[in-house]
Design a protein around this motif. Structure first.
Motif, PDB file in Angstrom:
ATOM      1  N   LEU A 263      98.489  73.214 -63.552  1.00 19.65           N
ATOM      2  CA  LEU A 263      98.381  72.831 -62.144  1.00 19.65           C
ATOM      3  C   LEU A 263      97.906  74.004 -61.279  1.00 19.65           C
ATOM      4  O   LEU A 263      98.256  75.153 -61.531  1.00 19.65           O
ATOM      5  N   PRO A 264      97.130  73.723 -60.221  1.00 20.62           N
ATOM      6  CA  PRO A 264      96.712  74.772 -59.294  1.00 20.62           C
ATOM      7  C   PRO A 264      97.866  75.166 -58.373  1.00 20.62           C
ATOM      8  O   PRO A 264      98.862  74.449 -58.260  1.00 20.62           O
ATOM      9  N   ILE A 265      97.717  76.309 -57.706  1.00 16.72           N
ATOM     10  CA  ILE A 265      98.806  76.920 -56.939  1.00 16.72           C
ATOM     11  C   ILE A 265      98.487  76.917 -55.448  1.00 16.72           C
ATOM     12  O   ILE A 265      97.364  77.248 -55.045  1.00 16.72           O
ATOM     13  N   LEU A 266      99.482  76.561 -54.645  1.00 15.87           N
ATOM     14  CA  LEU A 266      99.419  76.706 -53.189  1.00 15.87           C
ATOM     15  C   LEU A 266     100.525  77.660 -52.774  1.00 15.87           C
ATOM     16  O   LEU A 266     101.702  77.399 -53.030  1.00 15.87           O
ATOM     17  N   TRP A 267     100.160  78.791 -52.156  1.00 17.77           N
ATOM     18  CA  TRP A 267     101.150  79.750 -51.636  1.00 17.77           C
ATOM     19  C   TRP A 267     101.567  79.276 -50.261  1.00 17.77           C
ATOM     20  O   TRP A 267     100.731  78.979 -49.407  1.00 17.77           O
ATOM     21  N   TRP A 268     102.888  79.249 -50.029  1.00 22.64           N
ATOM     22  CA  TRP A 268     103.425  78.601 -48.828  1.00 22.64           C
ATOM     23  C   TRP A 268     104.445  79.490 -48.138  1.00 22.64           C
ATOM     24  O   TRP A 268     105.109  80.303 -48.768  1.00 22.64           O
ATOM     25  N   GLN A 269     104.555  79.293 -46.825  1.00 18.63           N
ATOM     26  CA  GLN A 269     105.485  80.034 -45.977  1.00 18.63           C
ATOM     27  C   GLN A 269     105.295  81.537 -46.187  1.00 18.63           C
ATOM     28  O   GLN A 269     106.236  82.289 -46.418  1.00 18.63           O
ATOM     29  N   THR A 270     104.038  81.947 -46.072  1.00 14.63           N
ATOM     30  CA  THR A 270     103.665  83.339 -46.229  1.00 14.63           C
ATOM     31  C   THR A 270     103.825  84.053 -44.893  1.00 14.63           C
ATOM     32  O   THR A 270     103.223  83.647 -43.899  1.00 14.63           O
ATOM     33  N   PRO A 271     104.633  85.119 -44.811  1.00 12.84           N
ATOM     34  CA  PRO A 271     104.954  85.741 -43.518  1.00 12.84           C
ATOM     35  C   PRO A 271     103.731  86.369 -42.855  1.00 12.84           C
ATOM     36  O   PRO A 271     102.766  86.755 -43.508  1.00 12.84           O
ATOM     37  N   MET A 272     103.817  86.522 -41.530  1.00 15.59           N
ATOM     38  CA  MET A 272     102.641  86.824 -40.725  1.00 15.59           C
ATOM     39  C   MET A 272     102.739  88.125 -39.941  1.00 15.59           C
ATOM     40  O   MET A 272     101.961  88.374 -39.018  1.00 15.59           O
ATOM     41  N   GLY A 273     103.680  88.999 -40.292  1.00 13.88           N
ATOM     42  CA  GLY A 273     103.812  90.272 -39.601  1.00 13.88           C
ATOM     43  C   GLY A 273     102.605  91.169 -39.783  1.00 13.88           C
ATOM     44  O   GLY A 273     101.720  90.916 -40.604  1.00 13.88           O
ATOM     45  N   VAL A 274     102.573  92.252 -39.012  1.00 11.16           N
ATOM     46  CA  VAL A 274     101.460  93.195 -39.000  1.00 11.16           C
ATOM     47  C   VAL A 274     101.875  94.474 -39.726  1.00 11.16           C
ATOM     48  O   VAL A 274     102.996  94.957 -39.543  1.00 11.16           O
ATOM     49  N   PRO A 275     101.002  95.051 -40.566  1.00 13.10           N
ATOM     50  CA  PRO A 275     101.364  96.263 -41.303  1.00 13.10           C
ATOM     51  C   PRO A 275     101.754  97.421 -40.385  1.00 13.10           C
ATOM     52  O   PRO A 275     101.194  97.589 -39.292  1.00 13.10           O
ATOM     53  N   ASP A 283     111.991  91.272 -32.260  1.00 15.65           N
ATOM     54  CA  ASP A 283     111.919  89.812 -32.305  1.00 15.65           C
ATOM     55  C   ASP A 283     110.473  89.320 -32.185  1.00 15.65           C
ATOM     56  O   ASP A 283     109.785  89.613 -31.213  1.00 15.65           O
ATOM     57  N   GLN A 284     110.001  88.597 -33.218  1.00 13.48           N
ATOM     58  CA  GLN A 284     108.662  88.011 -33.296  1.00 13.48           C
ATOM     59  C   GLN A 284     107.550  89.055 -33.437  1.00 13.48           C
ATOM     60  O   GLN A 284     106.366  88.700 -33.389  1.00 13.48           O
ATOM     61  N   HIS A 285     107.927  90.320 -33.634  1.00 17.34           N
ATOM     62  CA  HIS A 285     106.948  91.387 -33.813  1.00 17.34           C
ATOM     63  C   HIS A 285     107.379  92.312 -34.953  1.00 17.34           C
ATOM     64  O   HIS A 285     107.335  93.534 -34.827  1.00 17.34           O
ATOM     65  N   TYR A 286     107.811  91.730 -36.059  1.00 18.87           N
ATOM     66  CA  TYR A 286     108.246  92.534 -37.193  1.00 18.87           C
ATOM     67  C   TYR A 286     107.054  92.943 -38.061  1.00 18.87           C
ATOM     68  O   TYR A 286     106.021  92.284 -38.083  1.00 18.87           O
ATOM     69  N   ARG A 287     107.269  94.018 -38.818  1.00 22.99           N
ATOM     70  CA  ARG A 287     106.184  94.453 -39.702  1.00 22.99           C
ATOM     71  C   ARG A 287     106.175  93.635 -40.991  1.00 22.99           C
ATOM     72  O   ARG A 287     107.221  93.193 -41.499  1.00 22.99           O
ATOM     73  N   ASP A 288     104.995  93.438 -41.525  1.00 24.89           N
ATOM     74  CA  ASP A 288     104.798  92.799 -42.831  1.00 24.89           C
ATOM     75  C   ASP A 288     103.328  93.000 -43.187  1.00 24.89           C
ATOM     76  O   ASP A 288     102.502  93.248 -42.311  1.00 24.89           O
ATOM     77  N   ASN A 289     102.996  92.889 -44.480  1.00 25.58           N
ATOM     78  CA  ASN A 289     101.603  93.119 -44.872  1.00 25.58           C
ATOM     79  C   ASN A 289     101.016  92.006 -45.735  1.00 25.58           C
ATOM     80  O   ASN A 289      99.980  92.196 -46.384  1.00 25.58           O
ATOM     81  N   HIS A 290     101.655  90.835 -45.736  1.00 26.64           N
ATOM     82  CA  HIS A 290     101.119  89.744 -46.549  1.00 26.64           C
ATOM     83  C   HIS A 290      99.782  89.217 -46.032  1.00 26.64           C
ATOM     84  O   HIS A 290      98.857  88.977 -46.816  1.00 26.64           O
ATOM     85  N   ASP A 324     100.990  88.195 -33.118  1.00 23.72           N
ATOM     86  CA  ASP A 324     100.484  89.142 -34.124  1.00 23.72           C
ATOM     87  C   ASP A 324      99.325  89.995 -33.627  1.00 23.72           C
ATOM     88  O   ASP A 324      98.668  90.693 -34.424  1.00 23.72           O
ATOM     89  N   GLY A 325      99.063  89.946 -32.319  1.00 24.45           N
ATOM     90  CA  GLY A 325      97.993  90.762 -31.764  1.00 24.45           C
ATOM     91  C   GLY A 325      96.602  90.383 -32.238  1.00 24.45           C
ATOM     92  O   GLY A 325      95.682  91.201 -32.188  1.00 24.45           O
ATOM     93  N   GLY A 326      96.431  89.145 -32.685  1.00 23.36           N
ATOM     94  CA  GLY A 326      95.121  88.685 -33.136  1.00 23.36           C
ATOM     95  C   GLY A 326      94.803  88.986 -34.581  1.00 23.36           C
ATOM     96  O   GLY A 326      93.678  88.765 -35.040  1.00 23.36           O
ATOM     97  N   GLN A 327      95.807  89.476 -35.342  1.00 26.51           N
ATOM     98  CA  GLN A 327      95.561  89.830 -36.740  1.00 26.51           C
ATOM     99  C   GLN A 327      95.031  88.655 -37.553  1.00 26.51           C
ATOM    100  O   GLN A 327      94.014  88.778 -38.256  1.00 26.51           O
ATOM    101  N   PHE A 328      95.717  87.515 -37.500  1.00 32.46           N
ATOM    102  CA  PHE A 328      95.301  86.390 -38.328  1.00 32.46           C
ATOM    103  C   PHE A 328      93.924  85.880 -37.919  1.00 32.46           C
ATOM    104  O   PHE A 328      93.096  85.570 -38.786  1.00 32.46           O
ATOM    105  N   ALA A 329      93.658  85.790 -36.629  1.00 34.17           N
ATOM    106  CA  ALA A 329      92.352  85.331 -36.162  1.00 34.17           C
ATOM    107  C   ALA A 329      91.240  86.235 -36.693  1.00 34.17           C
ATOM    108  O   ALA A 329      90.195  85.757 -37.164  1.00 34.17           O
ATOM    109  N   ARG A 330      91.460  87.524 -36.641  1.00 34.59           N
ATOM    110  CA  ARG A 330      90.434  88.472 -37.086  1.00 34.59           C
ATOM    111  C   ARG A 330      90.210  88.402 -38.602  1.00 34.59           C
ATOM    112  O   ARG A 330      89.075  88.266 -39.076  1.00 34.59           O
ATOM    113  N   LEU A 331      91.305  88.476 -39.373  1.00 29.16           N
ATOM    114  CA  LEU A 331      91.165  88.528 -40.826  1.00 29.16           C
ATOM    115  C   LEU A 331      90.727  87.195 -41.423  1.00 29.16           C
ATOM    116  O   LEU A 331      89.958  87.171 -42.388  1.00 29.16           O
TER     117      LEU A 331
END
Length: 344
Positions: A263-275, A283-290, A324-331
């Motif tokens: 079966l193929p894989i779907l990665w889910w609930q992947t966190p959205m913090g900024v490195p 609050d709502q501005h934690y670090r993460d690098n996923h 996220d300061g536009g991280q997801f939109a940019r990447l």
């Protein structure tokens, strides 16, 4: 991808905490948008917006109008608290549970288009940890009162099998996936345990990346959302120290091999913090690098049979596209501009 009407590349999606209006304001166009279906009985998802489960119709149509595939995460078994499995033999609860599952499939069938469904995150881990001999076939549950599942066993394993069987009969265009809970065993053991509940007969595997930003766990605040795990929490992007992304990829690949059926894989609930080199955050501005790693190294995921990665907050205090300061939109924009990661 043919069934979903999407290009043959790794898809990128957004889920809980990321509203379509926010996506529009940043010109973000995900392939998939995920919403939760929560609760059983009074106040549960069939009553949201209007009676009879119209929430599914309204949400799916809005998602489709924005050019994305709807995805729903069925999260009914946590109605009385995560890990509380006492209602599996309660006729009132289980009849309500199955009535809502059937309603979900009926609403999805009426759309006439494919919809992705993530079936009961965490529940399967609690089943395995509480079942005699860690065997879902030995835990009693009410199943075969449902006409679509009359020949199935009255066990927790039968619940998973019925979720698939009912979906095939009522909503044949629905694509369903099970999320294994890796805290309940090794990848090899989980493969056998999840085959018992019918996960190998689904359409895809749901791989839960992490339900919290790393920084949230590091500061352990707010306590109700950010405690309960042992660290370290921030993954090594060089894939040398543990934990790291290659370890995660290997774990789900081992599970996929043990489950069988390719079966193929779907990665889910992947966190959205900024490195960040500084642990924690606010609050709502934690670090993460996923987001940073997975959208820059997406081909690694395509090479292990991934067809989609869905990014979303696992709680009300986590980072979203709004913080996220536009991280997801940019990447994500850069990822789409490159043409996307090829599928294996």
């Amino acid at each position: 991808m043919t069934k979903l009407g999407k290009p043959s590349r790794v898809l990128v999606g957004l889920g809980s905490g990321n509203a379509i209006d926010q996506m529009k304001s940043q010109d973000i166009h995900p392939d998939i948008v995920d919403n939760y279906l929560v609760g059983v009985g009074a106040g549960a998802w069939p009553t949201w917006n209007s009676p009879d489960g119209a929430y599914i119709t309204f949400a799916a149509q809005a998602i489709q109008a924005y050019g994305a595939v709807p995805m729903f995460t069925l999260y009914q078994m946590a109605q009385n608290g995560e890990g509380n499995l006492s209602d599996l033999t309660d006729a009132t609860f289980m009849n309500n549970y199955w009535a809502q599952v059937r309603l979900m499939y009926q609403r999805i069938a009426a759309l006439g288009t494919p919809v992705l469904i993530n079936l009961e995150p965490d529940f399967w881990g609690f089943v395995v940890s509480q079942a005699p001999n860690r065997d879902a076939t030995q835990m009693t549950a009410l199943v075969n009162s449902q006409p679509e599942c009359a020949a199935l066993p009255n066990t927790a394993a039968g619940i998973g099998q019925c979720l698939v069987q009912m979906g095939r009969q009522v909503a044949p265009k629905a694509l369903v996936g099970f999320p294994p809970a890796f805290w309940s065993g090794t990848a090899a053991a989980l493969g056998a345990q999840m085959r018992a509940v019918g996960a190998d007969q689904a359409d895809f595997i749901v791989a839960q990346t992490s339900d919290r930003d790393a920084g949230c766990r590091e500061v352990a605040s707010p306590p109700a959302e950010c405690t309960g795990r042992s660290g370290p929490f921030y993954w090594d992007a060089s894939d040398v120290a543990s934990p790291n992304f290659h370890e995660s990829q290997n774990q789900i690949s081992d599970y996929r091999a043990a489950l069988g059926n390719g079966l193929p894989i779907l990665w889910w609930q992947t966190p959205m913090g900024v490195p960040s080199d500084t642990p924690g955050g606010t609050d709502q501005h934690y670090r993460d690098n996923h987001v940073d790693y997975m959208l820059r190294n997406t081909q690694e995921y395509g090479d292990i049979h991934t067809f989609a990665i869905v990014f979303s907050a696992g709680g009300a205090h986590q980072t979203t596209i709004n913080t996220d300061g536009g991280q997801f939109a940019r990447l994500s924009g850069q990822y789409f501009a490159r043409g996307g990661a090829t599928l294996k």
